[in-house]
Design an enzyme around this catalytic site. Structure first.
Site, PDB file in Angstrom:
ATOM      1  N   PHE A  44      55.107  10.422   8.917  1.00 23.52           N
ATOM      2  CA  PHE A  44      55.678  11.422   9.835  1.00 23.52           C
ATOM      3  C   PHE A  44      54.654  12.527  10.001  1.00 23.52           C
ATOM      4  CE2 PHE A  44      58.733  15.201   9.928  1.00 23.52           C
ATOM      5  CZ  PHE A  44      59.295  14.936  11.174  1.00 23.52           C
ATOM      6  N   GLY A  60      52.137  24.845   9.635  1.00 23.25           N
ATOM      7  CA  GLY A  60      52.772  24.345   8.414  1.00 23.25           C
ATOM      8  C   GLY A  60      54.235  24.717   8.433  1.00 23.25           C
ATOM      9  N   SER A  61      54.552  25.901   7.858  1.00 16.78           N
ATOM     10  CA  SER A  61      55.938  26.384   7.906  1.00 16.78           C
ATOM     11  C   SER A  61      56.385  26.610   9.348  1.00 16.78           C
ATOM     12  CB  SER A  61      56.070  27.690   7.120  1.00 16.78           C
ATOM     13  OG  SER A  61      55.869  27.455   5.744  1.00 16.78           O
ATOM     14  N   ILE A  81      49.596  14.460   5.461  1.00 18.88           N
ATOM     15  CA  ILE A  81      50.591  13.462   5.851  1.00 18.88           C
ATOM     16  C   ILE A  81      50.816  12.436   4.738  1.00 18.88           C
ATOM     17  CG2 ILE A  81      51.275  11.758   7.600  1.00 18.88           C
ATOM     18  CD1 ILE A  81      51.005  14.800   8.568  1.00 18.88           C
ATOM     19  N   THR A  82      52.012  12.467   4.177  1.00 15.75           N
ATOM     20  CA  THR A  82      52.372  11.507   3.129  1.00 15.75           C
ATOM     21  C   THR A  82      52.395  10.100   3.727  1.00 15.75           C
ATOM     22  OG1 THR A  82      53.714  13.180   2.033  1.00 15.75           O
ATOM     23  CG2 THR A  82      54.164  10.890   1.445  1.00 15.75           C
ATOM     24  N   GLN A 127      66.890  26.191 -32.999  1.00 12.98           N
ATOM     25  CA  GLN A 127      67.710  26.704 -31.896  1.00 12.98           C
ATOM     26  C   GLN A 127      66.867  27.004 -30.648  1.00 12.98           C
ATOM     27  OE1 GLN A 127      69.792  30.548 -32.228  1.00 12.98           O
ATOM     28  NE2 GLN A 127      71.690  29.363 -32.173  1.00 12.98           N
ATOM     29  N   GLU A 180      58.021  19.315   2.869  1.00 10.29           N
ATOM     30  CA  GLU A 180      59.280  19.244   3.633  1.00 10.29           C
ATOM     31  C   GLU A 180      59.981  20.615   3.679  1.00 10.29           C
ATOM     32  OE1 GLU A 180      61.422  15.693   3.844  1.00 10.29           O
ATOM     33  OE2 GLU A 180      59.818  14.512   2.920  1.00 10.29           O
ATOM     34  N   THR A 226      58.763  24.758   2.343  1.00  6.37           N
ATOM     35  CA  THR A 226      58.608  25.482   1.075  1.00  6.37           C
ATOM     36  C   THR A 226      59.969  26.056   0.638  1.00  6.37           C
ATOM     37  OG1 THR A 226      58.190  27.512   2.288  1.00  6.37           O
ATOM     38  CG2 THR A 226      56.245  26.197   1.681  1.00  6.37           C
TER      39      THR A 226
HETATM   40  N1  CAA Z   1      68.699  20.199  13.429  1.00  9.48           N
HETATM   41  C1  CAA Z   1      68.662  20.193  14.800  1.00  9.48           C
HETATM   42  N2  CAA Z   1      68.208  21.245  15.535  1.00  9.48           N
HETATM   43  C2  CAA Z   1      67.780  22.331  14.860  1.00  9.48           C
HETATM   44  C3  CAA Z   1      67.799  22.398  13.465  1.00  9.48           C
HETATM   45  C4  CAA Z   1      68.291  21.278  12.741  1.00  9.48           C
HETATM   46  N3  CAA Z   1      68.321  21.290  11.416  1.00  9.48           N
HETATM   47  N4  CAA Z   1      67.296  23.600  13.069  1.00  9.48           N
HETATM   48  C5  CAA Z   1      66.982  24.262  14.186  1.00  9.48           C
HETATM   49  N5  CAA Z   1      67.288  23.494  15.272  1.00  9.48           N
HETATM   50  C6  CAA Z   1      67.135  23.876  16.682  1.00  9.48           C
HETATM   51  C7  CAA Z   1      67.814  25.215  16.945  1.00  9.48           C
HETATM   52  O1  CAA Z   1      69.177  25.022  17.258  1.00  9.48           O
HETATM   53  C8  CAA Z   1      67.040  25.751  18.115  1.00  9.48           C
HETATM   54  O2  CAA Z   1      67.491  25.142  19.301  1.00  9.48           O
HETATM   55  P1  CAA Z   1      67.736  25.985  20.654  1.00  9.48           P
HETATM   56  O3  CAA Z   1      66.420  26.549  21.052  1.00  9.48           O
HETATM   57  O4  CAA Z   1      68.273  24.978  21.617  1.00  9.48           O
HETATM   58  O5  CAA Z   1      68.707  27.065  20.300  1.00  9.48           O
HETATM   59  C9  CAA Z   1      65.628  25.239  17.846  1.00  9.48           C
HETATM   60  O6  CAA Z   1      65.752  24.109  16.971  1.00  9.48           O
HETATM   61  C10 CAA Z   1      64.718  26.278  17.236  1.00  9.48           C
HETATM   62  O7  CAA Z   1      65.332  26.740  16.062  1.00  9.48           O
HETATM   63  P2  CAA Z   1      64.764  27.996  15.277  1.00  9.48           P
HETATM   64  O8  CAA Z   1      64.656  29.149  16.238  1.00  9.48           O
HETATM   65  O9  CAA Z   1      65.592  28.193  14.059  1.00  9.48           O
HETATM   66  O10 CAA Z   1      63.283  27.510  14.921  1.00  9.48           O
HETATM   67  P3  CAA Z   1      62.084  28.270  14.227  1.00  9.48           P
HETATM   68  O11 CAA Z   1      60.862  28.060  15.034  1.00  9.48           O
HETATM   69  O12 CAA Z   1      62.494  29.663  13.866  1.00  9.48           O
HETATM   70  O13 CAA Z   1      61.845  27.417  12.899  1.00  9.48           O
HETATM   71  C11 CAA Z   1      62.158  26.719  10.679  1.00  9.48           C
HETATM   72  C12 CAA Z   1      62.790  27.170  12.008  1.00  9.48           C
HETATM   73  C13 CAA Z   1      63.343  26.460   9.771  1.00  9.48           C
HETATM   74  C14 CAA Z   1      61.257  27.764  10.057  1.00  9.48           C
HETATM   75  C15 CAA Z   1      61.353  25.410  10.929  1.00  9.48           C
HETATM   76  O14 CAA Z   1      60.173  25.653  11.630  1.00  9.48           O
HETATM   77  C16 CAA Z   1      61.020  24.704   9.644  1.00  9.48           C
HETATM   78  O15 CAA Z   1      61.849  23.974   9.094  1.00  9.48           O
HETATM   79  N6  CAA Z   1      59.774  24.878   9.141  1.00  9.48           N
HETATM   80  C17 CAA Z   1      59.311  24.117   8.009  1.00  9.48           C
HETATM   81  C18 CAA Z   1      58.601  22.896   8.458  1.00  9.48           C
HETATM   82  C19 CAA Z   1      58.557  21.855   7.382  1.00  9.48           C
HETATM   83  O16 CAA Z   1      59.509  21.632   6.672  1.00  9.48           O
HETATM   84  N7  CAA Z   1      57.434  21.172   7.313  1.00  9.48           N
HETATM   85  C20 CAA Z   1      57.301  20.098   6.399  1.00  9.48           C
HETATM   86  C21 CAA Z   1      56.365  19.087   6.955  1.00  9.48           C
HETATM   87  S1  CAA Z   1      56.812  17.454   6.711  1.00  9.48           S
HETATM   88  C22 CAA Z   1      56.352  17.081   5.163  1.00  9.48           C
HETATM   89  O17 CAA Z   1      56.088  17.870   4.316  1.00  9.48           O
HETATM   90  C23 CAA Z   1      56.439  15.660   4.969  1.00  9.48           C
HETATM   91  C24 CAA Z   1      55.684  15.023   3.929  1.00  9.48           C
HETATM   92  O18 CAA Z   1      54.625  14.536   4.192  1.00  9.48           O
HETATM   93  C25 CAA Z   1      56.349  14.769   2.641  1.00  9.48           C
END
Ligand code: CAA
Length: 385
Positions: free
Chosen positions: A123, A131-132, A157-158, A279, A366, A368
């Site tokens: 993915f 990142g975040s 990317i895992t 303990q 996934e 922080t």
């Molecule tokens: N499901 C569906 N839709 C969602 C949602 C969810 N869980 N969360 C948000 N949305 C939608 C919102 O409803 C919004 O939609 P509208 O514009 O229609 O209203 C839209 O997405 C934007 O939402 P936000 O304004 O909340 O978005 P944001 O830009 O502020 O970001 C965040 C939110 C939570 C910070 C997000 O960017 C995030 O999760 N960041 C972290 C990223 C991450 O986890 N990266 C990991 C990489 S993958 C990895 O690590 C894999 C690996 O290899 C192991």
């Protein structure tokens, strides 16, 4: 609430535990040291149905529920944390978006090979400067002459170096933020798609973590996943599920660390008695056991909330709580386990230092811990408004 596992859940738990004890744990040190990808384990997990746990049998999956999946990842990670994330990223991050957002043709084309473990999936959303802030993606996909042309670089990317299929987030319309992002399926071997730098990591050393590089990479029009502009929501939906997988991985590592530390404390004699009689050691064991059990309940609850279909009930808050608490529990438990081992915990003759290193990433990938808190807080606040 019924805390009993069904016959099928118990069967999978027993099967994965046996596999972890007999095959994963004895080789975990080897794979950690050599950084080799554990192909033999992935092949067997495919035969065991663990490379497509929740997907319907018509697509080659095992048709089980998400709690069974979480239990499987927990038990696998108890034996080998690297194998745990390989299974979790494959199931949660590659299979899931194809299953929930793919066309029938895409599902028929990709799911059977992925579910059997013949193909591995990854993915690609993270980038050097996104990142975040996942919506800050810079990789672009332009539609030219009936094809999507991808340019950009993904990193961290895992499964990146071993994947046959990548699900990739790219900008299809600039200047409109997350609404301008779309998701694509890219197959290994597509001209212009290559694997870049392989990362040398602190832990989970047997999992492949690489860059994915796209240089004028042309993919067919039909390889868009979902609709144009839906990419960010697909990514968030996918990560909700993925976070439950990482919570389960963190839980497995924490449990493995506690198992090793408790056994050691019963054998290690100081001041003429096993240190388990002290303990100070008992308090650490009590804290580990209590927090691990709490993390397990949060993780299993989040897993149980995952329904089916793209309209499944939003369980973002529960997934974030599970991932936050399980990963921080894993951090604390592996820290205490290493402490119980004392000097022996700090050397590579014992597994305590590996558990400590392996657990650390669960607080980062996934999303922080800070991002999990943000997701939890925004959900809680919206419940009051
Ligand atoms: N499901 C569906 N839709 C969602 C949602 C969810 N869980 N969360 C948000 N949305 C939608 C919102 O409803 C919004 O939609 P509208 O514009 O229609 O209203 C839209 O997405 C934007 O939402 P936000 O304004 O909340 O978005 P944001 O830009 O502020 O970001 C965040 C939110 C939570 C910070 C997000 O960017 C995030 O999760 N960041 C972290 C990223 C991450 O986890 N990266 C990991 C990489 S993958 C990895 O690590 C894999 C690996 O290899 C192991």
């Amino acid at each position: 609430m019924d805390f009993n596992l069904s016959e099928e859940q118990q069967m999978v738990k027993d099967m994965c535990r046996k596999f972890a004890e007999n095959e994963l744990a004895p080789k975990a040190e080897h794979y950690d040291r050599t950084h080799e990808f554990p192909w033999e384990h992935v092949k067997k997990l495919g035969e065991m149905g663990m490379m497509g746990v929740v997907y319907p049998e018509e697509y080659g999956g095992s048709g089980m529920d998400y709690l069974t999946y979480a239990i499987a990842v927990e038990e696998i990670s108890r034996g080998c944390a690297s194998t745990g994330v390989i299974v979790s990223a494959h199931n949660s991050l590659c299979l899931s978006p194809i299953y929930y957002f793919g066309t029938e043709e895409q599902k028929k084309k990709y799911l059977p090979k992925l579910c059997s473990g013949e193909w591995i999936g990854c993915f690609g959303i993270t980038e050097p400067n996104a990142g975040s802030d996942a919506a800050g993606t810079k990789t672009v996909a332009e539609f030219k002459n009936g094809k999507w042309v991808l340019n950009g670089t993904k990193n961290f990317i895992t499964n990146g170096g071993v994947a046959n299929v990548a699900v990739v987030l790219a900008v299809t319309e600039k200047g409109i933020g997350h609404k301008g992002l779309s998701m694509f399926i890219v197959e290994k071997g597509t001209p212009g798609f290559s694997v870049g730098k392989t990362e040398d990591k602190l832990g989970i050393c047997a999992s492949s973590t690489t860059e994915l590089v796209f240089e004028n990479c042309e993919i067919p029009e039909e390889n868009i996943l979902g609709k144009k502009g839906d990419g960010f929501k697909i990514a968030m939906h996918t990560l909700d599920g993925g976070r439950v997988g990482i919570a389960a991985q963190a839980l497995g590592i924490a449990q493995a660390a506690m198992d090793a530390a408790v056994k050691y404390s019963l054998e290690r004699v100081q001041f003429n008695q096993p240190i388990a009689r002290q303990q100070a050691i008992q308090w650490m064991i009590a804290d580990m056991a209590t927090e691990i059990q709490a993390a397990r309940l949060l993780t299993y609850q989040a897993a149980m909330l995952i329904g089916s279909g793209p309209d499944r009930r939003r369980y973002s808050k529960n997934a974030a709580m599970a991932k936050l608490f399980a990963s921080e529990t894993s951090h604390r438990a592996t820290h205490k386990a290493l402490q119980i081992f004392g000097g022996y915990g700090y050397i590579k003759d014992y597994p305590a230092e590996r558990f400590y290193r392996d657990s650390r990433i669960t607080e980062i990938y996934e999303g922080t811990s800070e991002i999990q808190r943000l997701v939890i807080a925004s959900n809680v606040l919206s419940e009051y408004q």
